[in-house]
Motif scaffolding. Structure first.
Motif, PDB file in Angstrom:
ATOM      1  N   GLU A   6       3.904   9.619  -6.871  1.00 24.44           N
ATOM      2  CA  GLU A   6       3.306  10.441  -5.816  1.00 24.44           C
ATOM      3  C   GLU A   6       2.852  11.791  -6.367  1.00 24.44           C
ATOM      4  O   GLU A   6       3.471  12.335  -7.284  1.00 24.44           O
ATOM      5  CB  GLU A   6       4.315  10.701  -4.680  1.00 24.44           C
ATOM      6  N   SER A   7       1.812  12.328  -5.751  1.00 31.14           N
ATOM      7  CA  SER A   7       1.365  13.664  -6.108  1.00 31.14           C
ATOM      8  C   SER A   7       2.232  14.709  -5.405  1.00 31.14           C
ATOM      9  O   SER A   7       2.997  14.399  -4.494  1.00 31.14           O
ATOM     10  CB  SER A   7      -0.094  13.845  -5.690  1.00 31.14           C
ATOM     11  N   SER A  19      -1.736  15.852   2.678  1.00 30.93           N
ATOM     12  CA  SER A  19      -2.434  14.870   1.843  1.00 30.93           C
ATOM     13  C   SER A  19      -1.580  14.530   0.634  1.00 30.93           C
ATOM     14  O   SER A  19      -1.162  15.428  -0.096  1.00 30.93           O
ATOM     15  CB  SER A  19      -3.790  15.419   1.390  1.00 30.93           C
ATOM     16  N   THR A  21      -1.214  11.567  -2.661  1.00 32.64           N
ATOM     17  CA  THR A  21      -1.842  10.480  -3.413  1.00 32.64           C
ATOM     18  C   THR A  21      -0.788   9.768  -4.246  1.00 32.64           C
ATOM     19  O   THR A  21       0.104  10.415  -4.801  1.00 32.64           O
ATOM     20  CB  THR A  21      -2.960  11.016  -4.310  1.00 32.64           C
ATOM     21  N   CYS A  22      -0.907   8.472  -4.312  1.00 32.45           N
ATOM     22  CA  CYS A  22      -0.013   7.651  -5.124  1.00 32.45           C
ATOM     23  C   CYS A  22      -0.850   6.986  -6.217  1.00 32.45           C
ATOM     24  O   CYS A  22      -1.818   6.265  -5.924  1.00 32.45           O
ATOM     25  CB  CYS A  22       0.667   6.598  -4.268  1.00 32.45           C
ATOM     26  N   THR A  23      -0.475   7.266  -7.452  1.00 30.35           N
ATOM     27  CA  THR A  23      -1.173   6.670  -8.590  1.00 30.35           C
ATOM     28  C   THR A  23      -0.382   5.459  -9.081  1.00 30.35           C
ATOM     29  O   THR A  23       0.824   5.562  -9.327  1.00 30.35           O
ATOM     30  CB  THR A  23      -1.332   7.683  -9.723  1.00 30.35           C
ATOM     31  N   TRP A  38       3.170   3.665   2.654  1.00 30.11           N
ATOM     32  CA  TRP A  38       3.780   4.988   2.709  1.00 30.11           C
ATOM     33  C   TRP A  38       4.985   4.920   3.639  1.00 30.11           C
ATOM     34  O   TRP A  38       4.897   4.391   4.755  1.00 30.11           O
ATOM     35  CB  TRP A  38       2.803   6.037   3.198  1.00 30.11           C
ATOM     36  N   ARG A  73      -8.036   4.495  -0.175  1.00 35.10           N
ATOM     37  CA  ARG A  73      -7.813   4.143  -1.571  1.00 35.10           C
ATOM     38  C   ARG A  73      -9.026   4.472  -2.420  1.00 35.10           C
ATOM     39  O   ARG A  73     -10.139   4.601  -1.903  1.00 35.10           O
ATOM     40  CB  ARG A  73      -7.480   2.656  -1.698  1.00 35.10           C
ATOM     41  N   GLN A  79      -5.637   4.342  -7.090  1.00 32.59           N
ATOM     42  CA  GLN A  79      -4.821   5.252  -6.276  1.00 32.59           C
ATOM     43  C   GLN A  79      -4.984   4.914  -4.799  1.00 32.59           C
ATOM     44  O   GLN A  79      -6.028   4.411  -4.381  1.00 32.59           O
ATOM     45  CB  GLN A  79      -5.272   6.705  -6.477  1.00 32.59           C
ATOM     46  N   SER A  81      -4.013   6.898  -0.889  1.00 33.89           N
ATOM     47  CA  SER A  81      -3.706   8.228  -0.388  1.00 33.89           C
ATOM     48  C   SER A  81      -3.309   8.203   1.082  1.00 33.89           C
ATOM     49  O   SER A  81      -3.756   7.352   1.842  1.00 33.89           O
ATOM     50  CB  SER A  81      -4.921   9.139  -0.563  1.00 33.89           C
ATOM     51  N   GLN A  83      -3.107  10.690   4.521  1.00 32.16           N
ATOM     52  CA  GLN A  83      -3.418  11.931   5.217  1.00 32.16           C
ATOM     53  C   GLN A  83      -2.716  11.889   6.565  1.00 32.16           C
ATOM     54  O   GLN A  83      -2.864  10.920   7.314  1.00 32.16           O
ATOM     55  CB  GLN A  83      -4.920  12.107   5.389  1.00 32.16           C
ATOM     56  N   CYS A  97       5.771   6.410  -1.782  1.00 32.91           N
ATOM     57  CA  CYS A  97       4.812   5.314  -1.785  1.00 32.91           C
ATOM     58  C   CYS A  97       5.525   4.068  -2.327  1.00 32.91           C
ATOM     59  O   CYS A  97       6.468   4.173  -3.116  1.00 32.91           O
ATOM     60  CB  CYS A  97       3.553   5.635  -2.579  1.00 32.91           C
TER      61      CYS A  97
END
Length: 117
Positions: A6-7, A19, A21-23, A38, A73, A79, A81, A83, A97
């Motif tokens: 996760e970011s 917001s 993001t999951c890489t 999520w 995505r 990735q 994401s 929101q 995530c």
């Protein structure tokens, strides 16, 4: 081996949009039948499934969050994401995530989001 990260969005204030993001590495978010989820856990509470995006881009959302949540995505970056709009301090939680792919459940390490009032 699939791994998720996760970011860190930094500080979040009430009424803003969160917001995240999951890489994904070691696997593809377009793998057939995979889902990318999520989940969150508020302090002292259980896990809450928020929503997901499937391998084909279709979304499913928790009814309780449907008016505020969007999951998207970027297949070029592998990735997905989250929101979440109009956050309040009640949205304070550890956000995870999770990928379900090839029969395995893979979790990110989680990121603590504290919503300030």
């Amino acid at each position: 081996q699939v791994q998720l990260q996760e970011s860190d969005p930094g500080p979040v204030s009430a009424s803003q949009t969160l917001s995240l993001t999951c890489t994904v590495s070691g696997g593809s978010i377009t793998t057939t039948y995979s889902t990318w989820n999520w989940i969150r856990q508020a302090p002292g509470k259980g896990l809450e499934w928020m929503g997901r995006i499937r391998y084909n881009g279709i979304n499913d959302y928790s009814p309780s969050l449907k008016s505020r949540i969007s999951i998207s995505r970027d297949t070029s970056k592998n990735q997905f994401s989250l929101q979440l709009s109009s956050v309040t301090p009640e949205d304070t939680a550890v956000y995870y995530c999770r990928g379900v792919t090839g029969g395995a459940w893979v979790w990110g390490q989680g990121t603590l989001i504290t919503v300030s009032s």
